[in-house]
Design a protein around this motif. Structure first.
Motif, mmCIF file in Angstrom:
data_model
loop_
_atom_site.group_PDB
_atom_site.id
_atom_site.type_symbol
_atom_site.label_atom_id
_atom_site.label_comp_id
_atom_site.label_asym_id
_atom_site.label_seq_id
_atom_site.Cartn_x
_atom_site.Cartn_y
_atom_site.Cartn_z
ATOM 1 N N GLU A 175 15.553 16.647 11.877
ATOM 2 C CA GLU A 175 14.189 16.127 11.866
ATOM 3 C C GLU A 175 13.952 15.221 10.656
ATOM 4 O O GLU A 175 14.597 15.349 9.618
ATOM 5 N N GLU A 176 12.997 14.300 10.809
ATOM 6 C CA GLU A 176 12.543 13.451 9.711
ATOM 7 C C GLU A 176 11.363 14.161 9.052
ATOM 8 O O GLU A 176 10.198 13.860 9.310
ATOM 9 N N LEU A 177 11.685 15.125 8.197
ATOM 10 C CA LEU A 177 10.647 15.995 7.642
ATOM 11 C C LEU A 177 9.634 15.224 6.796
ATOM 12 O O LEU A 177 8.426 15.482 6.862
ATOM 13 N N ASN A 178 10.110 14.270 6.002
ATOM 14 C CA ASN A 178 9.185 13.472 5.174
ATOM 15 C C ASN A 178 8.166 12.738 6.031
ATOM 16 O O ASN A 178 6.970 12.703 5.715
ATOM 17 N N ALA A 179 8.636 12.142 7.114
ATOM 18 C CA ALA A 179 7.740 11.395 8.001
ATOM 19 C C ALA A 179 6.722 12.330 8.654
ATOM 20 O O ALA A 179 5.532 11.981 8.796
ATOM 21 N N LYS A 180 7.148 13.525 9.048
ATOM 22 C CA LYS A 180 6.236 14.483 9.694
ATOM 23 C C LYS A 180 5.159 14.953 8.725
ATOM 24 O O LYS A 180 3.981 15.057 9.092
ATOM 25 N N VAL A 181 5.555 15.222 7.473
ATOM 26 C CA VAL A 181 4.578 15.660 6.472
ATOM 27 C C VAL A 181 3.624 14.526 6.119
ATOM 28 O O VAL A 181 2.409 14.734 5.981
ATOM 29 N N ASP A 182 4.168 13.312 5.980
ATOM 30 C CA ASP A 182 3.310 12.146 5.689
ATOM 31 C C ASP A 182 2.260 11.961 6.780
ATOM 32 O O ASP A 182 1.098 11.629 6.493
ATOM 33 N N GLU A 183 2.659 12.174 8.017
ATOM 34 C CA GLU A 183 1.721 12.006 9.143
ATOM 35 C C GLU A 183 0.589 13.030 9.066
ATOM 36 O O GLU A 183 -0.574 12.712 9.346
ATOM 37 N N ILE A 184 0.932 14.260 8.671
ATOM 38 C CA ILE A 184 -0.100 15.290 8.518
ATOM 39 C C ILE A 184 -1.104 14.883 7.449
ATOM 40 O O ILE A 184 -2.328 14.934 7.651
ATOM 41 N N PHE A 185 -0.595 14.471 6.287
ATOM 42 C CA PHE A 185 -1.489 14.112 5.180
ATOM 43 C C PHE A 185 -2.329 12.870 5.510
ATOM 44 O O PHE A 185 -3.489 12.775 5.105
ATOM 45 N N GLN A 186 -1.729 11.924 6.231
ATOM 46 C CA GLN A 186 -2.488 10.732 6.620
ATOM 47 C C GLN A 186 -3.632 11.102 7.564
ATOM 48 O O GLN A 186 -4.706 10.493 7.500
ATOM 49 N N SER A 187 -3.410 12.090 8.421
ATOM 50 C CA SER A 187 -4.484 12.537 9.319
ATOM 51 C C SER A 187 -5.609 13.205 8.528
ATOM 52 O O SER A 187 -6.739 13.305 9.013
ATOM 53 N N MET A 188 -5.304 13.644 7.298
ATOM 54 C CA MET A 188 -6.306 14.228 6.404
ATOM 55 C C MET A 188 -6.938 13.169 5.507
ATOM 56 O O MET A 188 -7.819 13.483 4.702
ATOM 57 N N GLY A 189 -6.436 11.917 5.590
ATOM 58 C CA GLY A 189 -6.954 10.849 4.741
ATOM 59 C C GLY A 189 -6.312 10.791 3.383
ATOM 60 O O GLY A 189 -6.896 10.257 2.434
ATOM 61 N N GLU A 190 -5.087 11.324 3.261
ATOM 62 C CA GLU A 190 -4.385 11.339 1.986
ATOM 63 C C GLU A 190 -2.998 10.716 2.134
ATOM 64 O O GLU A 190 -2.374 10.812 3.193
ATOM 65 N N LYS A 191 -2.540 10.049 1.057
ATOM 66 C CA LYS A 191 -1.193 9.465 1.044
ATOM 67 C C LYS A 191 -0.504 9.761 -0.290
ATOM 68 O O LYS A 191 -0.164 8.859 -1.050
ATOM 69 N N PRO A 192 -0.272 11.018 -0.589
ATOM 70 C CA PRO A 192 0.345 11.360 -1.882
ATOM 71 C C PRO A 192 1.850 11.153 -1.856
ATOM 72 O O PRO A 192 2.495 11.158 -0.802
ATOM 73 N N ARG A 193 2.425 10.985 -3.052
ATOM 74 C CA ARG A 193 3.875 10.967 -3.182
ATOM 75 C C ARG A 193 4.352 12.403 -3.344
ATOM 76 O O ARG A 193 3.932 13.101 -4.268
ATOM 77 N N VAL A 194 5.221 12.836 -2.450
ATOM 78 C CA VAL A 194 5.616 14.241 -2.447
ATOM 79 C C VAL A 194 7.110 14.389 -2.208
ATOM 80 O O VAL A 194 7.784 13.459 -1.752
ATOM 81 N N GLU A 195 7.620 15.583 -2.520
ATOM 82 C CA GLU A 195 8.966 15.998 -2.159
ATOM 83 C C GLU A 195 8.832 17.195 -1.232
ATOM 84 O O GLU A 195 8.043 18.108 -1.504
ATOM 85 N N VAL A 196 9.596 17.201 -0.137
ATOM 86 C CA VAL A 196 9.429 18.254 0.861
ATOM 87 C C VAL A 196 10.765 18.898 1.201
ATOM 88 O O VAL A 196 11.822 18.265 1.095
ATOM 89 N N CYS A 197 10.701 20.163 1.613
ATOM 90 C CA CYS A 197 11.899 20.872 2.068
ATOM 91 C C CYS A 197 11.475 22.122 2.831
ATOM 92 O O CYS A 197 10.394 22.674 2.594
ATOM 93 N N ARG A 198 12.328 22.536 3.763
ATOM 94 C CA ARG A 198 12.106 23.798 4.451
ATOM 95 C C ARG A 198 12.519 24.944 3.522
ATOM 96 O O ARG A 198 13.462 24.819 2.739
ATOM 97 N N VAL A 199 11.819 26.066 3.625
ATOM 98 C CA VAL A 199 12.096 27.203 2.764
ATOM 99 C C VAL A 199 12.813 28.285 3.555
ATOM 100 O O VAL A 199 12.367 28.677 4.640
#
Length: 288
Positions: A175-199
């Motif tokens: 999966e393109e995890l960064n893209a999926k998380v970015d899409e969630i935040f954009q739907s909230m009206g946010e575009k932060p710079r983040v690092e993501v990973c599954r736990v």
């Protein structure tokens, strides 16, 4: 003076010197009746008329003066370039010093935050021990193990404050995890710079692992938590939740609170039950 301007001046200087030399040689060859330096001999120079020799000497003096002038100009220009390079180097050193100062200020801010948090937490830890010591001087002092754990908890708490956890985000192979998380935040009206990973380790049976999101600061993380309330109004993300990155102790407390909410919901169905500030709250449904 920019480098392109200096290059143009140097090129023009070389061109002018060349023209002066060619002009002088043309006059000298014409006066001596020759066409090249290979034909020039001592006999030809001695047989030249005095007026022709005088003209050549005069022209040679003019040429030498011209060359000296051009060399002086070139020297001055070189000195100017050297001065500009020194000024540029001083500017770079100044900027480096300012950058180091900014970094030091940031580190000092982090240090102050940690020190304050440690002092506050240690103070709380000491309260119970202080009371015991006042009542019974035979009580043992706080151990180094306890102090070490307090400091470790504070530092880890500072790190977790910059994180949020996303639950319910469907997990896919490659999966393109960064893209999926970015899409969630954009739907909230946010575009932060983040690092993501599954736990955790990947599990079978369709179990979805949570996503750990690390932001630039605790302020950004808090903003994401506030905006995450919008997700429940979006059909695509109704089962997606954004929560704080809690410690094991905090997660256990949260599980107990959730159990309490479920218990009350079964026993008091006329009320709405929810968790706020670490407590279970209840209100009549008609009052909401």
């Amino acid at each position: 003076m920019c480098s392109s301007t200096r290059d143009a001046q140097h090129h023009e200087m070389q061109k002018l010197v060349k023209q002066n030399c060619v002009s002088f040689l043309d006059k000298a060859f014409n006066g001596l009746g020759i066409t090249s330096t290979g034909q020039l001999t001592t006999a030809i120079i001695l047989n030249a008329r005095q007026d022709e020799t005088a003209v050549l000497l005069r022209e040679s003096v003019f040429l030498i003066n011209s060359l000296v002038r051009h060399m002086t100009d070139y020297k001055n220009t070189s000195h100017s370039v050297g001065a500009e390079l020194i000024d540029a180097q001083k500017t770079i050193i100044k900027l480096q010093a300012e950058l180091i100062s900014v970094k030091n200020d940031q580190l000092e801010g982090i240090k102050t935050t940690v020190q304050t948090s440690v002092a506050s937490t240690v103070k709380e830890e000491f309260k119970s021990y202080s009371a015991a010591v006042q009542g019974n001087v035979k009580e043992k002092p706080v151990s180094q193990t306890v102090l070490k754990k307090v400091v470790q908890d504070v530092v880890q708490g500072e790190d977790r404050a910059k994180n949020v956890m996303i639950f319910g985000l469907e997990e896919e192979n490659e999966e393109e995890l960064n893209a999926k998380v970015d899409e969630i935040f954009q739907s909230m009206g946010e575009k932060p710079r983040v690092e993501v990973c599954r736990v955790g380790q990947k599990k079978t049976g369709g179990v979805t692992r949570p996503v750990k999101v690390t932001t630039a600061s605790s302020t950004v993380a808090e903003q994401l938590l506030v905006k995450s309330r919008k997700l429940c109004f979006l059909e695509k993300y109704k089962k997606v939740y954004v929560n704080p990155d809690r410690s094991p102790e905090e997660r256990e407390q949260r599980r107990e609170l959730v159990k309490e909410v479920k218990r009350r919901s079964e026993e008091e169905k006329d009320k709405r039950h929810y968790i706020r500030n670490g407590k279970v709250c209840s209100v009549l449904r008609s009052a909401t």
